[in-house]
Write a protein that holds these residues in place. Structure first.
Motif, PDB file in Angstrom:
ATOM      1  N   ALA A 164       0.847  -1.203   0.000  1.00  0.00           N
ATOM      2  CA  ALA A 164       0.000   0.000   0.000  1.00  0.00           C
ATOM      3  C   ALA A 164       0.882   1.252   0.000  1.00  0.00           C
ATOM      4  CB  ALA A 164      -0.924  -0.018   1.213  1.00  0.00           C
ATOM      5  N   LYS A 166       4.073   1.399  -1.064  1.00  0.00           N
ATOM      6  CA  LYS A 166       4.846   1.453  -2.320  1.00  0.00           C
ATOM      7  C   LYS A 166       4.024   1.980  -3.485  1.00  0.00           C
ATOM      8  CE  LYS A 166       6.443  -2.914  -2.358  1.00  0.00           C
ATOM      9  NZ  LYS A 166       7.139  -4.113  -2.857  1.00  0.00           N
ATOM     10  N   TYR A 167       2.765   1.526  -3.551  1.00  0.00           N
ATOM     11  CA  TYR A 167       1.964   1.854  -4.726  1.00  0.00           C
ATOM     12  C   TYR A 167       0.973   2.994  -4.471  1.00  0.00           C
ATOM     13  CZ  TYR A 167       4.289  -2.385  -6.104  1.00  0.00           C
ATOM     14  OH  TYR A 167       5.260  -3.311  -6.365  1.00  0.00           O
ATOM     15  N   GLY A 195      -3.688   1.926  -7.792  1.00  0.00           N
ATOM     16  CA  GLY A 195      -4.646   0.894  -8.158  1.00  0.00           C
ATOM     17  C   GLY A 195      -4.105  -0.100  -9.168  1.00  0.00           C
ATOM     18  N   ILE A 196      -4.963  -1.036  -9.559  1.00  0.00           N
ATOM     19  CA  ILE A 196      -4.558  -2.101 -10.481  1.00  0.00           C
ATOM     20  C   ILE A 196      -5.584  -2.156 -11.616  1.00  0.00           C
ATOM     21  CG2 ILE A 196      -4.247  -4.620 -10.693  1.00  0.00           C
ATOM     22  CD1 ILE A 196      -3.617  -4.448  -7.570  1.00  0.00           C
ATOM     23  N   ILE A 204      -2.865 -11.106 -10.014  1.00  0.00           N
ATOM     24  CA  ILE A 204      -2.042 -10.414  -9.029  1.00  0.00           C
ATOM     25  C   ILE A 204      -1.392 -11.341  -7.991  1.00  0.00           C
ATOM     26  CG2 ILE A 204      -3.446  -9.611  -7.055  1.00  0.00           C
ATOM     27  CD1 ILE A 204      -1.760  -7.327  -9.542  1.00  0.00           C
ATOM     28  N   PHE A 209       4.218 -12.034 -10.908  1.00  0.00           N
ATOM     29  CA  PHE A 209       3.376 -11.114 -11.678  1.00  0.00           C
ATOM     30  C   PHE A 209       3.437  -9.707 -11.072  1.00  0.00           C
ATOM     31  CE2 PHE A 209      -0.292  -8.708 -12.827  1.00  0.00           C
ATOM     32  CZ  PHE A 209      -0.261  -8.844 -14.195  1.00  0.00           C
ATOM     33  N   VAL A 211       2.325  -5.546 -12.140  1.00  0.00           N
ATOM     34  CA  VAL A 211       1.685  -4.691 -13.143  1.00  0.00           C
ATOM     35  C   VAL A 211       2.769  -3.919 -13.896  1.00  0.00           C
ATOM     36  CG1 VAL A 211       0.118  -2.759 -13.520  1.00  0.00           C
ATOM     37  CG2 VAL A 211      -0.439  -4.513 -11.811  1.00  0.00           C
ATOM     38  N   ASP A 212       3.708  -3.382 -13.138  1.00  0.00           N
ATOM     39  CA  ASP A 212       4.764  -2.573 -13.738  1.00  0.00           C
ATOM     40  C   ASP A 212       6.097  -3.074 -13.178  1.00  0.00           C
ATOM     41  OD1 ASP A 212       6.622  -0.641 -14.351  1.00  0.00           O
ATOM     42  OD2 ASP A 212       5.257   1.041 -14.019  1.00  0.00           O
ATOM     43  N   SER A 216       8.097  -1.895  -9.745  1.00  0.00           N
ATOM     44  CA  SER A 216       8.239  -2.819  -8.624  1.00  0.00           C
ATOM     45  C   SER A 216       9.712  -3.030  -8.288  1.00  0.00           C
ATOM     46  CB  SER A 216       7.572  -4.158  -8.964  1.00  0.00           C
ATOM     47  OG  SER A 216       8.133  -5.190  -8.204  1.00  0.00           O
ATOM     48  N   GLY A 221      10.912  -4.630  -4.935  1.00  0.00           N
ATOM     49  CA  GLY A 221      10.001  -5.783  -4.888  1.00  0.00           C
ATOM     50  C   GLY A 221      10.538  -6.985  -5.643  1.00  0.00           C
ATOM     51  N   THR A 222      10.093  -8.166  -5.231  1.00  0.00           N
ATOM     52  CA  THR A 222      10.508  -9.395  -5.916  1.00  0.00           C
ATOM     53  C   THR A 222       9.367  -9.955  -6.761  1.00  0.00           C
ATOM     54  OG1 THR A 222       9.778 -10.786  -4.077  1.00  0.00           O
ATOM     55  CG2 THR A 222      12.071 -10.048  -4.042  1.00  0.00           C
ATOM     56  N   LEU A 224       7.025 -11.629  -5.478  1.00  0.00           N
ATOM     57  CA  LEU A 224       6.620 -12.883  -4.836  1.00  0.00           C
ATOM     58  C   LEU A 224       5.809 -12.652  -3.566  1.00  0.00           C
ATOM     59  CD1 LEU A 224       9.946 -14.915  -5.236  1.00  0.00           C
ATOM     60  CD2 LEU A 224       7.841 -15.226  -6.527  1.00  0.00           C
ATOM     61  N   LEU A 226       2.880 -11.255  -2.665  1.00  0.00           N
ATOM     62  CA  LEU A 226       1.468 -11.641  -2.555  1.00  0.00           C
ATOM     63  C   LEU A 226       1.282 -13.147  -2.722  1.00  0.00           C
ATOM     64  CD1 LEU A 226      -0.536  -8.768  -4.309  1.00  0.00           C
ATOM     65  CD2 LEU A 226      -0.429  -9.317  -1.880  1.00  0.00           C
TER      66      LEU A 226
HETATM   67  P1  ADP Z   1       6.082  -6.769  -5.465  1.00  0.00           P
HETATM   68  O1  ADP Z   1       7.324  -7.281  -4.844  1.00  0.00           O
HETATM   69  O2  ADP Z   1       6.238  -6.446  -6.914  1.00  0.00           O
HETATM   70  O3  ADP Z   1       5.437  -5.678  -4.680  1.00  0.00           O
HETATM   71  P2  ADP Z   1       3.779  -8.429  -4.745  1.00  0.00           P
HETATM   72  O4  ADP Z   1       3.570  -9.875  -4.977  1.00  0.00           O
HETATM   73  O5  ADP Z   1       3.747  -7.940  -3.342  1.00  0.00           O
HETATM   74  O6  ADP Z   1       5.137  -8.073  -5.460  1.00  0.00           O
HETATM   75  O7  ADP Z   1       2.684  -7.630  -5.596  1.00  0.00           O
HETATM   76  C1  ADP Z   1       2.507  -7.968  -6.969  1.00  0.00           C
HETATM   77  C2  ADP Z   1       2.065  -6.766  -7.766  1.00  0.00           C
HETATM   78  O8  ADP Z   1       0.749  -6.383  -7.387  1.00  0.00           O
HETATM   79  C3  ADP Z   1       2.899  -5.499  -7.584  1.00  0.00           C
HETATM   80  O9  ADP Z   1       4.037  -5.490  -8.402  1.00  0.00           O
HETATM   81  C4  ADP Z   1       1.911  -4.413  -7.987  1.00  0.00           C
HETATM   82  O10 ADP Z   1       1.881  -4.283  -9.394  1.00  0.00           O
HETATM   83  C5  ADP Z   1       0.567  -4.983  -7.542  1.00  0.00           C
HETATM   84  N1  ADP Z   1       0.121  -4.455  -6.234  1.00  0.00           N
HETATM   85  C6  ADP Z   1       0.179  -5.060  -5.036  1.00  0.00           C
HETATM   86  N2  ADP Z   1      -0.357  -4.294  -4.060  1.00  0.00           N
HETATM   87  C7  ADP Z   1      -0.768  -3.159  -4.656  1.00  0.00           C
HETATM   88  C8  ADP Z   1      -1.416  -1.955  -4.192  1.00  0.00           C
HETATM   89  N3  ADP Z   1      -1.734  -1.768  -2.903  1.00  0.00           N
HETATM   90  N4  ADP Z   1      -1.700  -0.998  -5.119  1.00  0.00           N
HETATM   91  C9  ADP Z   1      -1.383  -1.184  -6.422  1.00  0.00           C
HETATM   92  N5  ADP Z   1      -0.781  -2.276  -6.914  1.00  0.00           N
HETATM   93  C10 ADP Z   1      -0.472  -3.255  -6.055  1.00  0.00           C
END
Ligand code: ADP
Length: 268
Positions: A164, A166-167, A195-196, A204, A209, A211-212, A216, A221-222, A224, A226
């Motif tokens: 939350a 980071k994004y 958002g996504i 997700i 996976f 989004v960008d 990330s 970020g890795t 991994l 979620l």
């Molecule tokens: P990462 O290490 O890239 O953060 P996560 O597995 O934690 O990996 O999340 C996967 C992807 O989900 C993120 O790269 C991002 O694109 C999206 N994401 C996760 N949480 C959020 C959020 N709160 N708002 C927007 N995008 C999110």
């Protein structure tokens, strides 16, 4: 489909019938493809920092960098990339333990509210550095008993809150709530960040996976987090879901079964 066949023969060796086996291998093929994708992803994710480390090390070894400031800048980059590889390998090992049911969940009854308060304290500074405020909407005096592996559930909560942060752009708002509903504890983390996109939402929780990818990576970020969180929550017979609107924000909802022991004690 894969097909196999075999002939039935009589005593004289004449063909008298045929048995045809048609097997639907869609599932198996899917699994094999997923495994190949995973290995390709892991290799790529490890190779990227390795390439950076190698090229900066070579430049330093060549002796071409006289400026001590640039030298320490290079060393810092190398150090950061090594940290990234470390995080990645740590996450991969944990995923593999979770996959093989080797990650023993050490579940004990604990108060989810205390755990949330401790987690918020740990990550508050990260939010403050982005001029964000973590709003705790839960009642700090309430007791929400859950049978949990505290370290693992804290890991999940920190992962979701750190996403939350980071994004969500500077100055954003992050709400953290927890309450009891029927026989479950419900935790929600809501942000008003980037958002996504609807089209990406279903993927997700997939490994790697993002989004960008560039964004990330820049955030350390890795991809991994979620996937690991989902495995841990499901290991607690809970659920993790995500609602999101592009450009508006994201809400992550985690449910965990309430501890039954509490009920028994109440009866006593
Ligand atoms: P990462 O290490 O890239 O953060 P996560 O597995 O934690 O990996 O999340 C996967 C992807 O989900 C993120 O790269 C991002 O694109 C999206 N994401 C996760 N949480 C959020 C959020 N709160 N708002 C927007 N995008 C999110």
């Amino acid at each position: 489909y894969s097909t196999r066949y075999d002939w039935f023969k009589d005593e004289d060796g004449n063909d008298v019938g045929i048995i045809i086996l048609i097997e639907d291998i869609t599932q198996r093929q899917k699994l094999e493809n997923m495994q190949m994708d995973f290995v390709a992803n892991v290799s790529h994710e490890l190779k990227t920092p390795l390439t950076t480390i190698k090229s900066y090390t070579e430049t330093l070894l060549d002796g071409g960098v006289d400026d001590p400031e640039i030298r320490s800048e290079f060393l810092e980059i190398i150090d950061n990339e090594a940290d990234r590889m470390n995080r990645l390998v740590k996450d991969l090992l944990q995923l593999s333990r979770l996959d093989n049911n080797q990650e023993i969940l050490n579940r004990k009854e604990g108060n989810l509210i205390s755990l949330l308060k401790a987690a918020v304290k740990k990550i508050e500074l990260t939010a403050k550095n982005k001029d964000q405020h973590l709003n705790c909407l839960f009642n700090p005096e309430e007791r929400i008993p859950v049978d949990m592996d505290k370290d693992r559930i804290e890991q999940v909560i920190l992962n979701v809150i750190s996403n939350a942060i980071k994004y969500t752009p500077e100055g954003g708002r992050i709400d953290i709530d927890a309450l009891k509903r029927d026989k479950t504890a419900v935790i929600t983390v809501t942000d008003n960040g980037i958002g996504i996109p609807e089209s990406e939402k279903s993927r997700i929780f997939e490994r790697f996976f993002r989004v960008d990818k560039a964004r990330s990576r820049a955030m350390g970020g890795t991809g991994l987090g979620l996937a690991i969180s989902k495995q841990i929550v499901e290991g607690h017979q809970g659920t993790i879901q995500l609602e999101s609107r592009e450009g508006r924000g994201t809400k992550v909802m985690i449910t965990l079964p309430l501890s039954l022991k509490k009920g028994i004690r109440n009866i006593e």
